[in-house]
Write a protein that holds these residues in place. Structure first.
Motif, PDB file in Angstrom:
ATOM      1  N   GLU A  62     -39.425  42.744 -40.454  1.00 25.60           N
ATOM      2  CA  GLU A  62     -39.650  41.441 -41.086  1.00 25.60           C
ATOM      3  C   GLU A  62     -38.382  40.585 -41.150  1.00 25.60           C
ATOM      4  OE1 GLU A  62     -42.798  40.796 -41.757  1.00 25.60           O
ATOM      5  OE2 GLU A  62     -43.255  42.838 -41.120  1.00 25.60           O
ATOM      6  N   ILE A  63     -37.250  41.076 -40.683  1.00 25.51           N
ATOM      7  CA  ILE A  63     -35.984  40.351 -40.795  1.00 25.51           C
ATOM      8  C   ILE A  63     -36.024  39.078 -39.951  1.00 25.51           C
ATOM      9  CG2 ILE A  63     -33.517  40.429 -40.226  1.00 25.51           C
ATOM     10  CD1 ILE A  63     -33.593  43.397 -40.945  1.00 25.51           C
ATOM     11  N   ASP A  64     -35.613  37.979 -40.548  1.00 22.07           N
ATOM     12  CA  ASP A  64     -35.478  36.713 -39.835  1.00 22.07           C
ATOM     13  C   ASP A  64     -34.032  36.621 -39.365  1.00 22.07           C
ATOM     14  OD1 ASP A  64     -35.082  34.070 -39.011  1.00 22.07           O
ATOM     15  OD2 ASP A  64     -36.480  33.276 -40.508  1.00 22.07           O
ATOM     16  N   PHE A  65     -33.794  36.861 -38.078  1.00 21.08           N
ATOM     17  CA  PHE A  65     -32.433  36.923 -37.553  1.00 21.08           C
ATOM     18  C   PHE A  65     -31.709  35.577 -37.620  1.00 21.08           C
ATOM     19  CE2 PHE A  65     -33.907  40.827 -35.284  1.00 21.08           C
ATOM     20  CZ  PHE A  65     -33.018  41.690 -35.896  1.00 21.08           C
ATOM     21  N   GLU A  66     -32.445  34.490 -37.538  1.00 19.65           N
ATOM     22  CA  GLU A  66     -31.796  33.172 -37.637  1.00 19.65           C
ATOM     23  C   GLU A  66     -31.254  32.933 -39.042  1.00 19.65           C
ATOM     24  OE1 GLU A  66     -34.173  30.072 -35.956  1.00 19.65           O
ATOM     25  OE2 GLU A  66     -34.329  31.109 -34.035  1.00 19.65           O
ATOM     26  N   VAL A  67     -31.985  33.366 -40.051  1.00 19.81           N
ATOM     27  CA  VAL A  67     -31.505  33.270 -41.431  1.00 19.81           C
ATOM     28  C   VAL A  67     -30.325  34.224 -41.617  1.00 19.81           C
ATOM     29  CG1 VAL A  67     -32.105  33.716 -43.841  1.00 19.81           C
ATOM     30  CG2 VAL A  67     -33.728  32.521 -42.347  1.00 19.81           C
ATOM     31  N   LEU A  68     -30.445  35.421 -41.137  1.00 20.56           N
ATOM     32  CA  LEU A  68     -29.377  36.408 -41.253  1.00 20.56           C
ATOM     33  C   LEU A  68     -28.106  35.920 -40.561  1.00 20.56           C
ATOM     34  CD1 LEU A  68     -28.851  39.221 -42.427  1.00 20.56           C
ATOM     35  CD2 LEU A  68     -29.627  40.179 -40.255  1.00 20.56           C
ATOM     36  N   ASP A  69     -28.265  35.261 -39.445  1.00 20.46           N
ATOM     37  CA  ASP A  69     -27.120  34.736 -38.699  1.00 20.46           C
ATOM     38  C   ASP A  69     -26.302  33.764 -39.545  1.00 20.46           C
ATOM     39  OD1 ASP A  69     -25.457  34.206 -36.386  1.00 20.46           O
ATOM     40  OD2 ASP A  69     -26.572  32.342 -36.160  1.00 20.46           O
ATOM     41  N   LYS A  70     -26.976  33.005 -40.379  1.00 16.14           N
ATOM     42  CA  LYS A  70     -26.281  32.008 -41.210  1.00 16.14           C
ATOM     43  C   LYS A  70     -25.517  32.652 -42.369  1.00 16.14           C
ATOM     44  CE  LYS A  70     -29.165  28.052 -40.148  1.00 16.14           C
ATOM     45  NZ  LYS A  70     -30.214  28.365 -39.252  1.00 16.14           N
ATOM     46  N   THR A  71     -25.850  33.885 -42.722  1.00 13.37           N
ATOM     47  CA  THR A  71     -25.206  34.531 -43.867  1.00 13.37           C
ATOM     48  C   THR A  71     -24.176  35.584 -43.472  1.00 13.37           C
ATOM     49  OG1 THR A  71     -26.970  36.182 -44.051  1.00 13.37           O
ATOM     50  CG2 THR A  71     -27.218  34.154 -45.333  1.00 13.37           C
ATOM     51  N   LEU A  72     -24.324  36.165 -42.316  1.00 12.08           N
ATOM     52  CA  LEU A  72     -23.397  37.222 -41.884  1.00 12.08           C
ATOM     53  C   LEU A  72     -22.125  36.640 -41.292  1.00 12.08           C
ATOM     54  CD1 LEU A  72     -25.562  39.860 -39.942  1.00 12.08           C
ATOM     55  CD2 LEU A  72     -24.407  40.167 -42.122  1.00 12.08           C
ATOM     56  N   LYS A  73     -21.019  37.314 -41.534  1.00  9.05           N
ATOM     57  CA  LYS A  73     -19.787  36.998 -40.830  1.00  9.05           C
ATOM     58  C   LYS A  73     -19.708  37.923 -39.627  1.00  9.05           C
ATOM     59  CE  LYS A  73     -17.175  35.445 -44.789  1.00  9.05           C
ATOM     60  NZ  LYS A  73     -15.979  35.599 -45.589  1.00  9.05           N
TER      61      LYS A  73
END
Length: 111
Positions: A62-73
């Motif tokens: 269920e992970i949204d990689f585009e959202v995760l991309d904005k939060t991960l360094k």
């Protein structure tokens, strides 16, 4: 001069497979579930986002990689390494330094 060469042309599945194989050696799980995807930002730069979890972790799907991309360094080996430690083998100066280090290490290991 006829230099020997090898050429590689990798598609998305090849690249994700190579990255997945490498990252699987970095995780602390004996068995795991993983999911990887390419993400493109507004500057048309591509990157791979990867998620690894316990084998029973169904929420990885269920992970949204585009959202995760904005939060991960960035946390890859090269992106977190200081520039002075990065070796560009095409740079003759750094290549010579690397060769001297390899020679020194070889000599020390044979003593």
């Amino acid at each position: 001069m006829n230099a020997k060469r090898q050429y590689f042309k990798l598609n998305e599945d090849d690249i994700l497979g190579i990255v997945s194989d490498y990252l699987s050696t970095q995780v602390d799980f004996e068995t795991f579930k993983s999911r990887l995807a390419f993400v493109e930002n507004e500057d048309n730069e591509y990157r791979i986002i990867a998620a690894y979890g316990e084998l029973e972790d169904e929420s990885i799907d269920e992970i949204d990689f585009e959202v995760l991309d904005k939060t991960l360094k960035f946390n890859g080996e090269r992106s977190t390494m200081p520039n002075e430690f990065q070796i560009e083998v095409t740079n003759p100066e750094k290549n010579a330094i690397l060769q001297r280090l390899i020679t020194t290490l070889d000599l020390e290991s044979n003593e």
